[in-house]
Design a protein around this motif. Sequence first.
Motif, PDB file in Angstrom:
ATOM      1  N   SER A 121       0.846  -1.192   0.000  1.00 43.16           N
ATOM      2  CA  SER A 121       0.000   0.000   0.000  1.00 43.16           C
ATOM      3  C   SER A 121       0.879   1.238   0.000  1.00 43.16           C
ATOM      4  CB  SER A 121      -0.900   0.004   1.246  1.00 43.16           C
ATOM      5  OG  SER A 121      -1.507   1.266   1.440  1.00 43.16           O
ATOM      6  N   ASN A 122       0.399   2.305  -0.645  1.00 42.39           N
ATOM      7  CA  ASN A 122       1.119   3.573  -0.613  1.00 42.39           C
ATOM      8  C   ASN A 122       0.894   4.343   0.679  1.00 42.39           C
ATOM      9  OD1 ASN A 122       2.167   3.250  -3.227  1.00 42.39           O
ATOM     10  ND2 ASN A 122       0.306   4.113  -4.148  1.00 42.39           N
ATOM     11  N   ILE A 123      -0.032   3.839   1.502  1.00 45.69           N
ATOM     12  CA  ILE A 123      -0.395   4.543   2.737  1.00 45.69           C
ATOM     13  C   ILE A 123       0.141   3.818   3.959  1.00 45.69           C
ATOM     14  CG2 ILE A 123      -2.325   5.388   4.116  1.00 45.69           C
ATOM     15  CD1 ILE A 123      -3.967   5.536   1.563  1.00 45.69           C
ATOM     16  N   TYR A 124       0.149   2.482   3.928  1.00 48.93           N
ATOM     17  CA  TYR A 124       0.574   1.685   5.074  1.00 48.93           C
ATOM     18  C   TYR A 124       1.819   0.870   4.717  1.00 48.93           C
ATOM     19  CZ  TYR A 124      -4.143   2.859   6.625  1.00 48.93           C
ATOM     20  OH  TYR A 124      -5.286   3.538   6.980  1.00 48.93           O
ATOM     21  N   ASP A 125       2.474   0.364   5.763  1.00 51.32           N
ATOM     22  CA  ASP A 125       3.645  -0.500   5.617  1.00 51.32           C
ATOM     23  C   ASP A 125       4.720   0.179   4.760  1.00 51.32           C
ATOM     24  OD1 ASP A 125       2.038  -2.219   7.012  1.00 51.32           O
ATOM     25  OD2 ASP A 125       1.613  -3.528   5.320  1.00 51.32           O
ATOM     26  N   LEU A 126       5.183   1.307   5.246  1.00 46.50           N
ATOM     27  CA  LEU A 126       6.152   2.108   4.510  1.00 46.50           C
ATOM     28  C   LEU A 126       7.567   1.558   4.721  1.00 46.50           C
ATOM     29  CD1 LEU A 126       4.830   5.703   5.306  1.00 46.50           C
ATOM     30  CD2 LEU A 126       4.151   4.142   3.460  1.00 46.50           C
ATOM     31  N   THR A 127       8.318   1.462   3.640  1.00 49.97           N
ATOM     32  CA  THR A 127       9.708   1.014   3.695  1.00 49.97           C
ATOM     33  C   THR A 127      10.556   2.097   3.040  1.00 49.97           C
ATOM     34  OG1 THR A 127       9.280  -0.264   1.666  1.00 49.97           O
ATOM     35  CG2 THR A 127       9.203  -1.453   3.743  1.00 49.97           C
ATOM     36  N   ASP A 128      11.196   2.909   3.867  1.00 47.84           N
ATOM     37  CA  ASP A 128      11.839   4.131   3.387  1.00 47.84           C
ATOM     38  C   ASP A 128      13.323   4.157   3.739  1.00 47.84           C
ATOM     39  OD1 ASP A 128       9.428   5.202   2.388  1.00 47.84           O
ATOM     40  OD2 ASP A 128       8.894   5.949   4.381  1.00 47.84           O
ATOM     41  N   LEU A 129      14.068   4.863   2.906  1.00 51.01           N
ATOM     42  CA  LEU A 129      15.484   5.111   3.136  1.00 51.01           C
ATOM     43  C   LEU A 129      15.650   6.570   3.538  1.00 51.01           C
ATOM     44  CD1 LEU A 129      18.465   4.006   2.794  1.00 51.01           C
ATOM     45  CD2 LEU A 129      18.414   5.108   0.546  1.00 51.01           C
ATOM     46  N   TYR A 130      16.280   6.792   4.686  1.00 50.18           N
ATOM     47  CA  TYR A 130      16.528   8.144   5.184  1.00 50.18           C
ATOM     48  C   TYR A 130      18.029   8.429   5.140  1.00 50.18           C
ATOM     49  CZ  TYR A 130      11.791   9.075   6.865  1.00 50.18           C
ATOM     50  OH  TYR A 130      10.447   9.312   6.933  1.00 50.18           O
ATOM     51  N   ILE A 131      18.385   9.617   4.701  1.00 48.29           N
ATOM     52  CA  ILE A 131      19.770  10.074   4.682  1.00 48.29           C
ATOM     53  C   ILE A 131      19.876  11.312   5.566  1.00 48.29           C
ATOM     54  CG2 ILE A 131      21.689  10.884   3.286  1.00 48.29           C
ATOM     55  CD1 ILE A 131      20.907   7.984   2.693  1.00 48.29           C
ATOM     56  N   ASN A 132      20.727  11.216   6.582  1.00 50.45           N
ATOM     57  CA  ASN A 132      20.913  12.328   7.530  1.00 50.45           C
ATOM     58  C   ASN A 132      19.582  12.831   8.070  1.00 50.45           C
ATOM     59  OD1 ASN A 132      23.685  12.170   7.232  1.00 50.45           O
ATOM     60  ND2 ASN A 132      23.791  13.796   5.694  1.00 50.45           N
ATOM     61  N   GLY A 133      18.687  11.893   8.363  1.00 49.83           N
ATOM     62  CA  GLY A 133      17.420  12.223   8.996  1.00 49.83           C
ATOM     63  C   GLY A 133      16.304  12.650   8.067  1.00 49.83           C
ATOM     64  N   SER A 134      16.572  12.719   6.762  1.00 48.47           N
ATOM     65  CA  SER A 134      15.550  13.153   5.802  1.00 48.47           C
ATOM     66  C   SER A 134      15.202  12.013   4.848  1.00 48.47           C
ATOM     67  CB  SER A 134      16.046  14.357   4.992  1.00 48.47           C
ATOM     68  OG  SER A 134      16.299  15.465   5.833  1.00 48.47           O
ATOM     69  N   LEU A 135      13.936  11.918   4.484  1.00 47.39           N
ATOM     70  CA  LEU A 135      13.487  10.894   3.547  1.00 47.39           C
ATOM     71  C   LEU A 135      14.179  11.084   2.209  1.00 47.39           C
ATOM     72  CD1 LEU A 135      11.564   8.549   2.773  1.00 47.39           C
ATOM     73  CD2 LEU A 135       9.848  10.285   2.192  1.00 47.39           C
ATOM     74  N   TYR A 136      14.804  10.011   1.695  1.00 46.63           N
ATOM     75  CA  TYR A 136      15.535  10.105   0.432  1.00 46.63           C
ATOM     76  C   TYR A 136      14.908   9.244  -0.650  1.00 46.63           C
ATOM     77  CZ  TYR A 136      19.540  11.008  -2.568  1.00 46.63           C
ATOM     78  OH  TYR A 136      20.340  11.436  -3.582  1.00 46.63           O
ATOM     79  N   ALA A 137      14.407   8.059  -0.295  1.00 49.54           N
ATOM     80  CA  ALA A 137      13.812   7.158  -1.291  1.00 49.54           C
ATOM     81  C   ALA A 137      12.907   6.174  -0.572  1.00 49.54           C
ATOM     82  CB  ALA A 137      14.894   6.413  -2.076  1.00 49.54           C
TER      83      ALA A 137
END
Length: 236
Positions: A121-137
Amino acid sequence: VFYFEATSDQGSVVYSPYSAPLNNYDIFVGTITQEIIMQESFEDGIPIGWSASGLWNVTTSCLPSGDCDGGAAAYFGVPASCTFDNGNTVAGGLTTPVISLDGYIGDLILSFCSAVETENSNIYDLTDLYINGSLYASLDESTDWEQVEIALTNITGDSIQIEWRFDSLDSLYNAYRGWHIDGIQLIAQTLDCNDEIECSEDVNGDGTVDVSDLLAVIDQWGLTNSPADVNNDGIV
């Protein structure tokens, strides 16, 4: 690092680049080489200096199909059930130490194996990459191991910290495998210029890159087929 300043007969001063001396031109002197500055395969558990919150752990259970580096992997999930369903909303981050970028130039390349299985889902179960505390991808669903390579551009400062962050955002439909990460490499660029490497920036061939070479570049500015074409793009 340099800029140009020109003064007219009437006393007007102009700069190139326009915002000089606040901003300048750069000439990288040497041969660009790549260096692995961080590498991790989790064979010995969560590495010293890393942090793991929520359901992040290291296991050989519940592994995806396909090829990575084998053995253990970092896993957001419950190894006993091979899901991230514990009856609650779950979230957590797998975070590297702060990595110094002192002495490195240009962009970085981050590569790793990833396998994501959620309710997609685009709303739930988010798998994100953060760089220096900010969302990157954000990472896409992939039931099997997938090789991910991301160019990290415009990273400011002299250090970097990377986090793989999972957030279910609710306690429903969490009976999926979750997220595996393995085979991490962070690659940076360095400049190498020594007696064994011929430096094209040594325009006058005296064995040293200095102001004389910069003056030769300025003297040949805009010309073609010139030894002052240090990046070999056809024009100075």
